[in-house]
Design an enzyme around this catalytic site. Structure first.
Site, PDB file in Angstrom:
ATOM      1  N   HIS A   1       3.895  65.951  59.521  1.00 43.20           N
ATOM      2  CA  HIS A   1       4.754  66.301  58.384  1.00 43.20           C
ATOM      3  C   HIS A   1       4.024  67.218  57.405  1.00 43.20           C
ATOM      4  O   HIS A   1       3.379  66.727  56.483  1.00 43.20           O
ATOM      5  CB  HIS A   1       5.141  65.027  57.621  1.00 43.20           C
ATOM      6  CG  HIS A   1       6.139  64.176  58.320  1.00 43.20           C
ATOM      7  ND1 HIS A   1       7.487  64.342  58.176  1.00 43.20           N
ATOM      8  CD2 HIS A   1       5.974  63.133  59.161  1.00 43.20           C
ATOM      9  CE1 HIS A   1       8.128  63.443  58.898  1.00 43.20           C
ATOM     10  NE2 HIS A   1       7.239  62.692  59.516  1.00 43.20           N
TER      11      HIS A   1
ATOM     12  N   GLU B   1       5.295  68.855  55.010  1.00 44.29           N
ATOM     13  CA  GLU B   1       5.871  68.713  53.663  1.00 44.29           C
ATOM     14  C   GLU B   1       5.240  67.555  52.891  1.00 44.29           C
ATOM     15  O   GLU B   1       5.358  67.486  51.680  1.00 44.29           O
ATOM     16  CB  GLU B   1       7.394  68.552  53.739  1.00 44.29           C
ATOM     17  CG  GLU B   1       7.905  67.182  54.152  1.00 44.29           C
ATOM     18  CD  GLU B   1       7.807  66.916  55.655  1.00 44.29           C
ATOM     19  OE1 GLU B   1       7.274  67.772  56.383  1.00 44.29           O
ATOM     20  OE2 GLU B   1       8.248  65.828  56.085  1.00 44.29           O
TER      21      GLU B   1
ATOM     22  N   CYS C   1       8.808  66.128  63.239  1.00 44.80           N
ATOM     23  CA  CYS C   1       9.105  64.709  63.527  1.00 44.80           C
ATOM     24  C   CYS C   1      10.490  64.588  64.184  1.00 44.80           C
ATOM     25  O   CYS C   1      10.685  65.076  65.282  1.00 44.80           O
ATOM     26  CB  CYS C   1       9.000  63.901  62.246  1.00 44.80           C
ATOM     27  SG  CYS C   1       8.783  62.138  62.545  1.00 44.80           S
TER      28      CYS C   1
END
Lengths: 228, 99
Positions: free
Chosen positions: A202, A204, A85
């Site tokens: 993302h 994570e 990002c």
């Protein structure tokens, strides 16, 4: 592995990355962007967020932080550098990756689960995946439309440096499956050496069943297998 | 760098625009708004950025060179943007609050 997870003013995914890496038994430390020495770290994560309030352009100011010289040196030494990002935007602004991220074509901020296709699994970042595998990863951005000049796009295609493309759940590409207008449906690209990856999704936020998905762990596990 | 000595004050108006080959959804949306207002003759709109820079330099050539470097290195991203500069000597007072 010992990871440096870099935080700039306005970074917001740092602790999510640290959480995901520690869950996999890795050392992950939050490193403030004023740090100019990353010796002793095996890899670097540039997490998502809004560094410097996205002023001027996303990532344009963060690239001047002292830590970015150290990130470049680590990249030159062949260590893994991963930006997600805002981290992707910073890597492009810093010239560690080609291209730029533009306003989403819809002009809307897109925060949603997104399917991406793994274009190749013979790379350090996707070794735990299968080629063509479809992953579901969250996206959350307003400026994610990947742009590069035609000759750069051709080079990326010909040298296999497009690692992820936006797709539907079957892996098919279409305008409807592309959430931001990225050229060639590009969701993630590699540098020429294959040790710097930038992507808009993302991982994570898909690294724990509590978050609704664990596809992101495939990426972390690949990095650990290849560079650990 | 003060205003004393041989330095002169300049003001640069820097216009940053998307390259013609880069899609501009913002411009398209503005065009749609103008059409909705009845300005149907509007054929195209491109949106960009306007940056004002107050600076001091020994002469106009130096000021021009510095602002060009600022554009190349930060104000515009050469992958997607172009810029042009309008430079004025003896410019209006720089706005306060920037320190």
């Amino acid at each position: 592995m010992r990871f440096a997870v870099v935080a700039f003013p306005g970074t917001w995914s740092d602790w999510d990355c640290i959480h995901a890496l520690r869950d996999l038994g890795q050392q992950a430390e939050r490193v403030w962007h004023r740090e100019s020495d990353l010796d002793g770290y095996d890899g670097v994560i540039l997490p998502g967020g809004f560094s410097y309030g996205d002023h001027l352009r996303c990532g344009a100011i963060a690239r001047f932080s002292p830590v970015m010289q150290a990130v470049s040196r680590l990249a030159e030494r062949g260590r893994p550098v991963f930006g997600s990002c805002n981290g992707f935007q910073i890597l492009c602004e810093a010239g560690l990756l080609p291209g730029a991220l533009l306003r989403n074509h819809s002009l809307q901020f897109r925060c949603q689960p997104q399917y991406v296709r793994v274009e190749r699994a013979d790379n350090g970042f996707t070794a735990a995946c299968e080629g063509g595998q479809v992953l579901q990863l969250p996206i959350s951005h307003g400026e994610g439309a990947y742009h590069a000049a035609p000759d750069v796009l051709r080079e990326l295609e010909e040298t296999g440096r497009i690692l992820f493309r936006y797709c539907d759940e079957t892996g098919a590409l279409s305008d409807d499956a592309n959430p931001n207008g990225s050229l060639h449906d590009i969701a993630g690209v590699l540098n020429a050496q294959g040790n710097v990856l930038g992507m808009m999704p993302h991982p994570e936020r898909a690294s724990d069943p509590l978050l609704g998905g664990t596809d992101g762990n495939l990426l972390w596990r690949s990095i650990i297998e290849r560079w650990g | 760098m003060g205003s004393s000595g041989s330095f002169k004050s300049f003001k640069a108006d820097v216009y940053v625009t998307l390259k013609r080959t880069v899609n501009d959804p913002q411009g398209l949306t503005i065009r749609g708004g103008l059409h909705a207002l009845g300005f149907e003759s509007v054929r195209a709109v491109r949106a960009g950025k306007f940056v004002e820079v107050w600076l001091e330099a020994e002469d106009e050539a130096e000021a021009r060179r510095w602002v060009a470097e600022m554009g190349d290195q930060l104000l515009a991203n050469p992958v997607i943007e172009d810029f042009r500069v309008e430079l004025r000597a003896d410019a209006e007072e720089a706005p306060g609050g920037g320190e």
